[in-house]
Motif scaffolding. Structure first.
Motif, short mmCIF file in Angstrom:
data_model
loop_
_atom_site.label_atom_id
_atom_site.label_comp_id
_atom_site.label_asym_id
_atom_site.label_seq_id
_atom_site.Cartn_x
_atom_site.Cartn_y
_atom_site.Cartn_z
N CYS A 184 -9.50 2.45 -0.68
CA CYS A 184 -9.39 2.32 -2.13
C CYS A 184 -8.76 1.01 -2.59
CB CYS A 184 -8.62 3.51 -2.72
SG CYS A 184 -6.95 3.71 -2.09
N GLY A 185 -8.59 0.05 -1.69
CA GLY A 185 -8.04 -1.24 -2.14
C GLY A 185 -7.50 -2.08 -1.02
N LEU A 186 -7.34 -3.37 -1.30
CA LEU A 186 -6.74 -4.29 -0.33
C LEU A 186 -5.24 -4.07 -0.29
CD1 LEU A 186 -8.60 -7.61 -1.31
CD2 LEU A 186 -9.28 -5.89 0.39
N ALA A 187 -4.70 -3.83 0.90
CA ALA A 187 -3.26 -3.63 1.05
C ALA A 187 -2.55 -4.89 1.53
CB ALA A 187 -2.99 -2.49 2.04
N GLU A 188 -3.23 -5.68 2.37
CA GLU A 188 -2.58 -6.86 2.95
C GLU A 188 -3.64 -7.72 3.62
OE1 GLU A 188 1.59 -7.00 5.10
OE2 GLU A 188 0.03 -6.42 6.54
N ILE A 189 -3.44 -9.02 3.56
CA ILE A 189 -4.25 -9.99 4.30
C ILE A 189 -3.37 -10.56 5.40
CG2 ILE A 189 -5.52 -12.17 4.14
CD1 ILE A 189 -5.74 -11.43 1.05
N VAL A 190 -3.87 -10.59 6.63
CA VAL A 190 -3.06 -11.02 7.78
C VAL A 190 -3.65 -12.29 8.36
CG1 VAL A 190 -2.09 -10.35 9.99
CG2 VAL A 190 -2.49 -8.61 8.25
N ALA A 191 -2.79 -13.28 8.56
CA ALA A 191 -3.20 -14.57 9.10
C ALA A 191 -2.37 -14.92 10.33
CB ALA A 191 -3.06 -15.66 8.05
N GLN A 192 -2.93 -15.78 11.17
CA GLN A 192 -2.23 -16.27 12.35
C GLN A 192 -1.99 -17.77 12.21
OE1 GLN A 192 -2.54 -15.62 17.10
NE2 GLN A 192 -4.47 -16.21 16.16
N SER A 193 -0.79 -18.22 12.60
CA SER A 193 -0.46 -19.64 12.54
C SER A 193 0.61 -19.97 13.55
CB SER A 193 0.02 -20.01 11.13
OG SER A 193 0.41 -21.37 11.07
N ALA A 194 0.56 -21.19 14.07
CA ALA A 194 1.62 -21.66 14.96
C ALA A 194 2.91 -21.91 14.19
CB ALA A 194 1.17 -22.94 15.67
N ASP A 195 2.81 -22.11 12.88
CA ASP A 195 3.98 -22.31 12.02
C ASP A 195 3.85 -21.40 10.81
OD1 ASP A 195 6.09 -23.17 10.45
OD2 ASP A 195 5.73 -25.31 10.82
N PRO A 196 4.17 -20.11 10.98
CA PRO A 196 3.96 -19.15 9.89
C PRO A 196 4.73 -19.49 8.62
CG PRO A 196 4.36 -18.02 11.96
CD PRO A 196 4.67 -19.45 12.20
N GLU A 197 5.92 -20.02 8.75
CA GLU A 197 6.71 -20.32 7.55
C GLU A 197 6.05 -21.42 6.73
OE1 GLU A 197 11.27 -21.23 6.06
OE2 GLU A 197 10.75 -21.52 8.17
N ALA A 198 5.62 -22.49 7.39
CA ALA A 198 4.98 -23.58 6.67
C ALA A 198 3.69 -23.11 6.01
CB ALA A 198 4.70 -24.74 7.61
N GLY B 215 7.13 -13.51 11.36
CA GLY B 215 6.43 -14.35 10.41
C GLY B 215 6.99 -14.28 9.02
N TYR B 216 6.13 -14.51 8.03
CA TYR B 216 6.54 -14.59 6.63
C TYR B 216 5.47 -13.98 5.74
CZ TYR B 216 10.18 -17.64 8.33
OH TYR B 216 11.27 -18.12 9.02
N ARG B 217 5.94 -13.28 4.71
CA ARG B 217 5.04 -12.60 3.78
C ARG B 217 5.01 -13.37 2.46
NH1 ARG B 217 3.34 -7.67 4.18
NH2 ARG B 217 5.02 -7.16 5.64
N VAL B 218 3.80 -13.55 1.93
CA VAL B 218 3.60 -14.20 0.64
C VAL B 218 3.22 -13.15 -0.39
CG1 VAL B 218 2.28 -15.93 -0.64
CG2 VAL B 218 2.77 -16.29 1.79
N GLU B 219 4.07 -12.95 -1.38
CA GLU B 219 3.71 -12.08 -2.50
C GLU B 219 2.79 -12.87 -3.43
OE1 GLU B 219 4.41 -9.03 -2.38
OE2 GLU B 219 5.87 -9.16 -0.75
N THR B 220 1.66 -12.26 -3.82
CA THR B 220 0.66 -13.00 -4.58
C THR B 220 0.55 -12.57 -6.03
OG1 THR B 220 -1.10 -11.48 -3.91
CG2 THR B 220 -0.70 -13.38 -2.48
N GLY B 221 1.23 -11.48 -6.40
CA GLY B 221 1.18 -11.05 -7.79
C GLY B 221 1.25 -9.55 -7.91
N PRO B 222 1.44 -9.04 -9.14
CA PRO B 222 1.46 -7.59 -9.35
C PRO B 222 0.12 -6.96 -8.99
CG PRO B 222 2.29 -8.80 -11.28
CD PRO B 222 1.66 -9.80 -10.36
N ALA B 223 0.18 -5.81 -8.31
CA ALA B 223 -1.04 -5.10 -7.91
C ALA B 223 -2.01 -6.01 -7.18
CB ALA B 223 -1.72 -4.48 -9.13
N SER B 224 -1.46 -6.84 -6.30
CA SER B 224 -2.27 -7.81 -5.55
C SER B 224 -1.83 -7.80 -4.10
CB SER B 224 -2.09 -9.21 -6.15
OG SER B 224 -2.73 -10.19 -5.35
N ALA B 225 -2.79 -7.89 -3.18
CA ALA B 225 -2.48 -7.85 -1.75
C ALA B 225 -1.64 -9.06 -1.34
CB ALA B 225 -3.77 -7.83 -0.94
N PRO B 226 -0.54 -8.85 -0.62
CA PRO B 226 0.21 -9.97 -0.09
C PRO B 226 -0.51 -10.56 1.12
CG PRO B 226 1.17 -7.93 0.67
CD PRO B 226 0.06 -7.55 -0.27
N ILE B 227 -0.09 -11.76 1.51
CA ILE B 227 -0.63 -12.42 2.69
C ILE B 227 0.50 -12.52 3.72
CG2 ILE B 227 -1.73 -14.48 3.63
CD1 ILE B 227 -2.70 -15.09 0.76
#
Length: 286
Positions: A167-181, A201-213
């Motif tokens: 019923c919706g996007l909960a989270e987008i997951v990415a891989q990086s050698a430098d997650p903070e950057a 790693g680090y989580r990016v909040e993208t907005g209200p009712a929006s999937a974080p990265i």
């Protein structure tokens, strides 16, 4: 100047065989839109998997053209998988002006539309205005903005209910050698962009009712999705998605009937990229 980007609108997977990918997602219990054919110059087509507030898209090349040469090259180089995040905006032209005032570089605004088969047997049109962030703003992948000019032909009611209860996007997951950057660069693209530490790693909040990265190191990604073969995940890029489920028991039953073998995670159950056109797919109870 007010930042115009309000969150994640949708994501797309670039797939090698569009109809094969669509059939795989149907077996997993998703309701797919009819195939949408883009312009002759684009040479692409898609299926959408709609949720009430956002959606997924399967995008494939159906005719090689000069315009899709970069995507064909990327497919040959990287294989299929989660390639792009589309961001919510109200007005593409106004967003370009606002972002330039904020010192955030973008590409040009483009306008396009595609035909949409309607429930009554007729044909409507889905119209969009899009604009990419400049490559210099991105740590990896494709991130662009999407203005829906005909929401009523994209969010069709009959497409919003899925047998697997997604019923919706909960989270987008990415891989990086430098997650903070990576996270800091992505956060800059959103009005509500905020970075917080997460395990590995680090989580990016993208907005209200929006999937974080969620940006993770390679080791943390393996711990996040234990037991899955992640060898095809991009060293720098989007690796997978988590989806909300309205009923995890129904989700599990639907996946079992499809013949796949989910693994348990700390948050729900996940499927390997080989089952999902190159992207990890996790389901979580809403």
């Amino acid at each position: 100047m007010t930042h115009p980007v309000k969150g994640v609108d949708h994501v797309f997977l670039m797939v090698e065989d569009l109809d094969r990918a669509a059939e795989a997602y149907r077996r997993l219990g998703f309701t797919l839109s009819p195939k949408g054919l883009h312009s002759a110059a684009k040479g692409t087509a898609n299926y959408t998997l709609m949720f009430p507030g956002d959606y997924m898209e399967l995008l494939g090349i159906v005719t090689p053209t000069e315009g899709n040469a970069p995507r064909r090259a990327a497919l040959a180089r990287e294989g299929e998988g989660l390639r792009a995040v589309a961001c919510r905006i109200d007005d593409a032209e106004a967003a370009k002006t606002a972002l330039e005032a904020l010192g955030i570089a973008t590409g040009e605004v483009g306008h396009f539309e595609r035909p949409v088969p309607l429930p009554d047997g007729g044909t409507g049109r889905a119209a969009f205005s899009t604009m990419p962030f400049a490559d210099s703003e991105l740590p990896f992948g494709i991130v662009f903005m999407c203005q829906h000019r005909t929401r009523e032909t994209v969010w069709l009611p009959e497409l919003l209910t899925h047998p697997n209860r997604a019923c919706g996007l909960a989270e987008i997951v990415a891989q990086s050698a430098d997650p903070e950057a990576a996270a800091q660069r992505l956060a800059r693209l959103y009005a509500s962009g905020r970075v917080t530490p997460a395990a590995g790693g680090y989580r990016v909040e993208t907005g209200p009712a929006s999937a974080p990265i969620l940006c993770l190191s390679g080791a943390a990604l393996a711990e996040y999705f234990p037991g899955l073969d992640l060898s095809a995940a991009p060293a720098e890029g989007f690796a997978g998605l988590a989806l909300h489920s309205e009923d995890m028991a129904a989700t599990a039953a639907c996946l079992a009937a499809s013949g796949v073998s989910p693994v348990e995670t700390a948050r729900g159950i996940a499927l390997a990229p080989s089952d999902c056109a190159g992207a990890v797919l996790e389901f979580r109870q809403r």
